[in-house]
Write a protein that holds these residues in place. Structure first.
Motif, PDB file in Angstrom:
ATOM      1  N   PHE A  82      19.267  17.831  63.956  1.00 48.93           N
ATOM      2  CA  PHE A  82      20.094  18.622  63.035  1.00 48.93           C
ATOM      3  C   PHE A  82      19.578  20.053  62.928  1.00 48.93           C
ATOM      4  CE2 PHE A  82      20.808  20.055  58.595  1.00 48.93           C
ATOM      5  CZ  PHE A  82      22.196  20.140  58.627  1.00 48.93           C
ATOM      6  N   LYS A  83      18.278  20.219  62.811  1.00 50.07           N
ATOM      7  CA  LYS A  83      17.702  21.566  62.699  1.00 50.07           C
ATOM      8  C   LYS A  83      17.959  22.383  63.966  1.00 50.07           C
ATOM      9  CE  LYS A  83      13.436  24.091  61.648  1.00 50.07           C
ATOM     10  NZ  LYS A  83      13.747  25.102  62.693  1.00 50.07           N
ATOM     11  N   ILE A  84      17.794  21.750  65.136  1.00 54.49           N
ATOM     12  CA  ILE A  84      18.063  22.450  66.398  1.00 54.49           C
ATOM     13  C   ILE A  84      19.512  22.904  66.449  1.00 54.49           C
ATOM     14  CG2 ILE A  84      18.252  22.149  68.900  1.00 54.49           C
ATOM     15  CD1 ILE A  84      15.860  20.214  68.704  1.00 54.49           C
ATOM     16  N   GLN A  85      20.422  22.038  66.038  1.00 57.57           N
ATOM     17  CA  GLN A  85      21.845  22.357  66.070  1.00 57.57           C
ATOM     18  C   GLN A  85      22.197  23.499  65.120  1.00 57.57           C
ATOM     19  OE1 GLN A  85      23.168  18.388  65.214  1.00 57.57           O
ATOM     20  NE2 GLN A  85      22.360  17.645  67.172  1.00 57.57           N
ATOM     21  N   ILE A  86      21.632  23.466  63.925  1.00 57.79           N
ATOM     22  CA  ILE A  86      21.875  24.549  62.964  1.00 57.79           C
ATOM     23  C   ILE A  86      21.355  25.871  63.509  1.00 57.79           C
ATOM     24  CG2 ILE A  86      21.186  25.459  60.714  1.00 57.79           C
ATOM     25  CD1 ILE A  86      23.371  23.408  60.477  1.00 57.79           C
ATOM     26  N   ASP A  87      20.151  25.847  64.076  1.00 60.56           N
ATOM     27  CA  ASP A  87      19.554  27.070  64.630  1.00 60.56           C
ATOM     28  C   ASP A  87      20.389  27.644  65.779  1.00 60.56           C
ATOM     29  OD1 ASP A  87      17.512  26.850  62.814  1.00 60.56           O
ATOM     30  OD2 ASP A  87      16.065  26.000  64.231  1.00 60.56           O
ATOM     31  N   ALA A  88      21.121  26.765  66.491  1.00 62.83           N
ATOM     32  CA  ALA A  88      21.939  27.210  67.624  1.00 62.83           C
ATOM     33  C   ALA A  88      23.370  27.553  67.207  1.00 62.83           C
ATOM     34  CB  ALA A  88      21.968  26.131  68.704  1.00 62.83           C
ATOM     35  N   GLY A  89      23.635  27.509  65.902  1.00 62.67           N
ATOM     36  CA  GLY A  89      24.949  27.919  65.422  1.00 62.67           C
ATOM     37  C   GLY A  89      25.986  26.822  65.360  1.00 62.67           C
ATOM     38  N   ALA A  90      25.579  25.565  65.486  1.00 52.41           N
ATOM     39  CA  ALA A  90      26.523  24.455  65.418  1.00 52.41           C
ATOM     40  C   ALA A  90      26.998  24.254  63.982  1.00 52.41           C
ATOM     41  CB  ALA A  90      25.880  23.177  65.945  1.00 52.41           C
ATOM     42  N   LYS A  91      28.237  23.846  63.831  1.00 50.72           N
ATOM     43  CA  LYS A  91      28.812  23.556  62.520  1.00 50.72           C
ATOM     44  C   LYS A  91      28.654  22.061  62.250  1.00 50.72           C
ATOM     45  CE  LYS A  91      30.242  27.816  62.232  1.00 50.72           C
ATOM     46  NZ  LYS A  91      29.601  28.776  61.310  1.00 50.72           N
ATOM     47  N   VAL A  92      27.585  21.696  61.577  1.00 48.93           N
ATOM     48  CA  VAL A  92      27.274  20.293  61.310  1.00 48.93           C
ATOM     49  C   VAL A  92      26.819  20.137  59.863  1.00 48.93           C
ATOM     50  CG1 VAL A  92      26.728  19.597  63.676  1.00 48.93           C
ATOM     51  CG2 VAL A  92      24.962  20.659  62.268  1.00 48.93           C
ATOM     52  N   GLU A  93      26.990  18.915  59.338  1.00 50.10           N
ATOM     53  CA  GLU A  93      26.614  18.604  57.966  1.00 50.10           C
ATOM     54  C   GLU A  93      25.725  17.366  57.957  1.00 50.10           C
ATOM     55  OE1 GLU A  93      28.738  17.076  53.788  1.00 50.10           O
ATOM     56  OE2 GLU A  93      29.957  17.712  55.504  1.00 50.10           O
ATOM     57  N   LEU A  94      24.672  17.426  57.165  1.00 51.94           N
ATOM     58  CA  LEU A  94      23.751  16.308  57.043  1.00 51.94           C
ATOM     59  C   LEU A  94      24.173  15.393  55.903  1.00 51.94           C
ATOM     60  CD1 LEU A  94      21.049  14.920  57.821  1.00 51.94           C
ATOM     61  CD2 LEU A  94      19.947  16.416  56.118  1.00 51.94           C
ATOM     62  N   LEU A  95      24.258  14.099  56.199  1.00 50.01           N
ATOM     63  CA  LEU A  95      24.484  13.066  55.195  1.00 50.01           C
ATOM     64  C   LEU A  95      23.160  12.336  55.042  1.00 50.01           C
ATOM     65  CD1 LEU A  95      27.909  11.748  56.576  1.00 50.01           C
ATOM     66  CD2 LEU A  95      27.508  13.583  54.917  1.00 50.01           C
ATOM     67  N   SER A  96      22.449  12.596  53.948  1.00 49.18           N
ATOM     68  CA  SER A  96      21.038  12.228  53.890  1.00 49.18           C
ATOM     69  C   SER A  96      20.760  10.875  53.267  1.00 49.18           C
ATOM     70  CB  SER A  96      20.253  13.301  53.128  1.00 49.18           C
ATOM     71  OG  SER A  96      20.784  13.476  51.821  1.00 49.18           O
ATOM     72  N   THR A  97      21.779  10.190  52.734  1.00 51.31           N
ATOM     73  CA  THR A  97      21.543   8.883  52.121  1.00 51.31           C
ATOM     74  C   THR A  97      22.617   7.888  52.544  1.00 51.31           C
ATOM     75  OG1 THR A  97      22.855   9.314  50.121  1.00 51.31           O
ATOM     76  CG2 THR A  97      20.535  10.001  50.101  1.00 51.31           C
ATOM     77  N   GLU A  98      22.274   6.613  52.456  1.00 49.55           N
ATOM     78  CA  GLU A  98      23.244   5.563  52.750  1.00 49.55           C
ATOM     79  C   GLU A  98      24.424   5.623  51.783  1.00 49.55           C
ATOM     80  OE1 GLU A  98      23.600   0.661  52.795  1.00 49.55           O
ATOM     81  OE2 GLU A  98      21.646   1.632  52.521  1.00 49.55           O
ATOM     82  N   ALA A  99      24.133   5.904  50.511  1.00 47.74           N
ATOM     83  CA  ALA A  99      25.198   5.966  49.511  1.00 47.74           C
ATOM     84  C   ALA A  99      26.201   7.070  49.832  1.00 47.74           C
ATOM     85  CB  ALA A  99      24.590   6.182  48.129  1.00 47.74           C
TER      86      ALA A  99
END
Length: 453
Positions: free
Chosen positions: A150-167
């Motif tokens: 996720f960090k690599i993708q953000i640094d490269a300008g990718a439009k991504v969202e982290l879902l950090s919990t099962e809930a």
């Protein structure tokens, strides 16, 4: 589970390609001039799939008639072409930044394809793009890698969202069994799927309209022209099958582009790569790997708005435009690799390795029915599963464009532009793809992708 199979075939012109064949009938793919055989060209491209046609398009779009370009394709029906048999997905969720940049340009190209690939007298190319994010899931064991990706993708300008919990994941996708899932990443833009046949035919038809000379035939080798006063001018031997006769022709070229997909290891040896001494003793490490795509009907599935779903077990699927229809796939392990002597489908693999995984994660998949299935070949780079681009270190007038290992359909626009830049300017101007060069194979420095699908 009992396998419910309604059809036992891969896609034909009656299903996946019917619309395109109506738009581009056979007589529009060639012209009377194209039937003539050229004896000399500036650039000879071997391989007329989506990569080769993208190279031809980008070159012709840049320089027009200043360079003569001939493209050789063994099967211009493309019935077994990897390009046509792809699932047609594009994503930005890679871990090698160059792959992210290639996908971003690929997305830009798809968005403008109706204009970029317009040919006077023909309907605009419609690649039928469906925007939909990839959903990548992780267990506790793979959570750390997902966060690093996720960090690599953000640094490269990718439009991504982290879902950090099962809930959080369960709330967003209530149709999913989230047991064992601790995190996910979903694309919020620049991801989805499209019709690969439309892109292939659009690139081919546009390259033709700009003056690329397509030839149906097989590349059979290279000879050095003796007593020539022109430097870097070789002769390619081509076996052309016309009217059921095999005729050997020769064509002089200054630059040869090998965009030969899963046949690249074999074709490379015909060009002397892998049959000589020193650097030339190293073959192009690309071979065919067979992959299966299964089309299923799920009466109460997640719906057309569900993401392109990538389970942490390796199984993934995407919805089709038709309601309740989904395409499913899973890469086999090394031990499960199927033979590549034909394109027959292994239905037992679906029943044992894919269906149980999907049914556990998405309970509605328990009641699926298999509608259709087909197989296609990846141009699998056995060295590190990444593209091989650029001039060969020992054969300076041979340019490689192969080894995409399943990512060729989405990276074709970027690869075509990159090869164009490398040929015309001797370097990459937009995306620096030097790390994809053949030198990494010589130096035994693989460039691994950590987010392989």
């Amino acid at each position: 589970m009992i396998l419910k199979c309604l059809l036992n075939c891969r896609p034909t012109s009656s299903w996946k390609h019917s619309k395109i064949f109506k738009i581009l009938p056979r007589n529009l793919l060639t012209s009377e001039k194209q039937k003539e055989f050229p004896t000399r060209c500036d650039i000879l491209i071997v391989g007329g799939g989506v990569i080769g046609s993208s190279v031809a398009y980008h070159l012709k779009e840049k320089v027009g008639d200043k360079l003569s370009i001939v493209l050789v394709e063994a099967d211009d029906t493309y019935r077994a072409a990897s390009s046509a048999l792809s699932m047609g997905c594009i994503r930005q969720q890679f871990t090698v930044p160059e792959n992210i940049y290639l996908s971003r340009y690929g997305m830009e190209f798809l968005e403008k394809s109706h204009h970029l690939l317009k040919v006077p007298g023909l309907d605009p190319t419609d690649v039928q793009f469906h925007p939909r994010g990839f959903l990548m899931l992780a267990s506790e064991a793979s959570r750390g890698q997902l966060l690093e990706n996720f960090k690599i993708q953000i640094d490269a300008g990718a439009k991504v969202e982290l879902l950090s919990t099962e809930a959080e994941i369960k709330s967003r996708f209530p149709w999913m069994n989230t047991e064992g899932i601790t995190a996910g990443v979903i694309g919020t833009a620049n991801e989805g799927w499209f019709d690969p046949w439309s892109l292939l035919m659009g690139l081919r038809q546009k390259a033709l309209s700009l003056g690329t000379h397509y030839i149906r035939g097989e590349f059979t080798g290279i000879t050095i022209k003796e007593n020539t006063t022109t430097t870097n001018l070789n002769i390619a031997c081509l076996n052309l099958k016309r009217d059921k006769e095999d005729v050997l022709h020769e064509i002089e070229f200054a630059t040869l582009v090998l965009a030969t997909g899963h046949q690249s290891g074999k074709i490379g040896k015909l060009a002397g790569i892998g049959k000589g001494k020193g650097i030339l003793s190293l073959p192009i490490p690309v071979e065919p790997r067979k992959r299966f795509v299964y089309c299923v009907h799920v009466p109460n599935g997640p719906g057309r708005d569900c993401p392109i779903f990538c389970d942490n077990t390796g199984a993934h699927f995407r919805p089709e435009a038709t309601p309740n229809i989904y395409l499913c796939i899973k890469a086999p392990t090394q031990e499960e690799e199927p033979h590549t002597c034909n394109l027959n489908v292994d239905y037992e693999y679906f029943e044992k390795e894919i269906w149980p995984r999907l049914a556990k994660r998405i309970p509605s998949f328990e009641n699926l029915k298999l509608r259709q299935a087909w197989a296609g070949f990846y141009d699998y780079n056995t060295f590190d599963q990444n593209a091989i681009l650029g001039r060969h270190p020992a054969l300076k007038n041979i340019v490689l464009a192969t080894g995409f290992s399943g990512h060729g359909i989405q990276h074709a626009p970027g690869a075509g532009r990159a090869v164009m830049e490398y040929i015309l300017y001797g370097r990459y101007l937009t995306i620096n793809l030097e790390r994809f060069g053949f030198e990494r194979i010589i130096n035994e420095k693989p460039l691994y992708e950590k987010n392989i699908l």
